[in-house]
Design a protein around this motif. Structure first.
Motif, short mmCIF file in Angstrom:
data_model
loop_
_atom_site.label_atom_id
_atom_site.label_comp_id
_atom_site.label_asym_id
_atom_site.label_seq_id
_atom_site.Cartn_x
_atom_site.Cartn_y
_atom_site.Cartn_z
N LYS A 28 0.85 -1.20 0.00
CA LYS A 28 0.00 0.00 0.00
C LYS A 28 0.89 1.25 0.00
CE LYS A 28 -2.37 3.50 2.16
NZ LYS A 28 -3.47 3.25 3.07
N VAL A 75 -3.29 1.75 -3.81
CA VAL A 75 -2.86 3.14 -3.78
C VAL A 75 -3.92 4.04 -3.16
CG1 VAL A 75 -1.95 5.07 -5.13
CG2 VAL A 75 -1.55 2.72 -5.91
N GLY A 93 -0.59 8.42 -3.41
CA GLY A 93 -0.31 9.54 -4.29
C GLY A 93 -0.43 10.84 -3.51
N LEU A 145 6.13 4.76 -4.85
CA LEU A 145 5.50 4.02 -5.94
C LEU A 145 6.54 3.23 -6.73
CD1 LEU A 145 3.04 6.81 -7.06
CD2 LEU A 145 2.33 4.49 -6.46
N VAL A 180 -0.92 8.20 -11.25
CA VAL A 180 -0.45 6.96 -10.65
C VAL A 180 -0.33 5.87 -11.71
CG1 VAL A 180 -1.11 5.07 -9.10
CG2 VAL A 180 -1.25 7.44 -8.32
#
Length: 317
Positions: free
Chosen positions: A143, A175, A146, A159, A186
């Motif tokens: 997990k 996310v 953004g 990320l 993303v």
């Protein structure tokens, strides 16, 4: 590296994905953030009672999105899962920088991918200490988060580490979208630039941003969409849920939709606060979905979609 049979990794071990059953795809049993002082979820007994309330209604699995460093209590998750007889999928990963003490971020910044892979394959770190002992329970997803209408350096770094962990293990990436924004940013980074397959990405909080084009575009790209149900912290957006859900179903994306309660404080629990907590997914939302969209859509959202979203063909040497 070779890929094995798809399984869902719970804190008590791996399962065939179709054994997950009715799934709360985004919630929290334990959670603590420096941004929410005094609102911690840290009561093991309450976590068990909330899970049991969900189970009495037919719930079989809860996916906890609390990542590394946010009070996820990995040492208690197996006990809670076993006591309530509910499968629990836990997360490794990293939230936005504002949730962490700077000194903790400094300790993990240069080894995020290594940390994520270790927690997915060996065991999660007790007390969220990256240099401390681990527990046997392993994470089943990564997990990350953004930023608001974009990706800052911290988000890009996390990320990128999540993508590395995915390529090493096959694990899905969940996310947090701040205010429901930056979903396409993303996907551009993870899928177009870092080669993560879109169906391995789960985007959260899309009902918090009112532009209907965004969830539709994310679904068309192939991602899973984890829509918030009775999230007390964001109840002002709950009215959008069925508009977004109906539009996605009518566009043919029912098999990419997930639902979760996103309970982040004790006040939001059904057993310790004013609720509505995890049971609301099955006492209110599922019956309404069955009435308005049909029983087969409800089954797809609560059972078939999670079985696909959280299954991983774990790589092995």
């Amino acid at each position: 590296m070779t890929a094995g049979t798809p399984t869902a990794r719970t804190v008590l071990g791996d399962l065939a994905p179709d054994q997950l059953g009715v799934t709360n795809a985004h919630d929290h049993l334990f959670f603590a953030s420096r941004r929410l002082p005094g609102q911690e979820l840290d009561d093991t007994d309450a976590a068990v009672r909330e899970l049991r309330a969900f189970a009495r209604l037919g719930g079989r699995t809860v996916v906890q999105w609390s990542p590394f460093g946010l009070g996820r209590h990995p040492e208690a998750l197996a006990e809670v899962s076993r006591s309530a007889d509910v499968h629990v999928i836990a997360a490794t990963g990293l939230h936005q920088a504002a949730h962490y003490p700077p000194e903790l971020l400094a300790r993990v910044r240069d080894r995020l991918a290594e940390l994520f892979v270790a927690e997915l394959t060996t065991g999660m770190h007790r007390a969220d200490d990256p240099d401390g002992p681990t527990v046997p329970a392993r994470a089943g997803l990564v997990k990350v988060a953004g930023g608001f209408h974009g990706l800052d350096a911290h988000a890009r770094h996390a990320l990128t580490a999540a993508a590395e962990a995915h390529h090493a293990t096959g694990t899905p990436i969940a996310v947090h979208l701040e205010g429901g924004t930056a979903a396409l940013d993303v996907l551009d980074l993870l899928c177009d630039r870092l080669d993560v397959p879109p169906h391995r990405v789960i985007l959260g909080h899309l009902t918090r941003f009112p532009d209907p084009r965004v969830p539709r575009a994310a679904a068309e790209a192939g991602a899973f969409l984890a829509l918030d149900g009775p999230s007390r912290a964001h109840h002002a957006t709950d009215w959008r849920l069925f508009d977004v859900l109906t539009a996605l179903v009518e566009a043919g994306h029912a098999t990419q939709v997930l639902l979760g309660g996103d309970t982040t404080t004790a006040a939001a629990r059904s057993v310790t606060g004013e609720g509505p907590g995890m049971p609301f997914l099955l006492t209110a939302l599922r019956p309404r979905i069955e009435r308005e969209l049909g029983p087969e859509i409800a089954t797809a959202i609560f059972e078939a979609s999670p079985a696909r979203a959280f299954a991983t063909a774990w790589t092995a040497t």
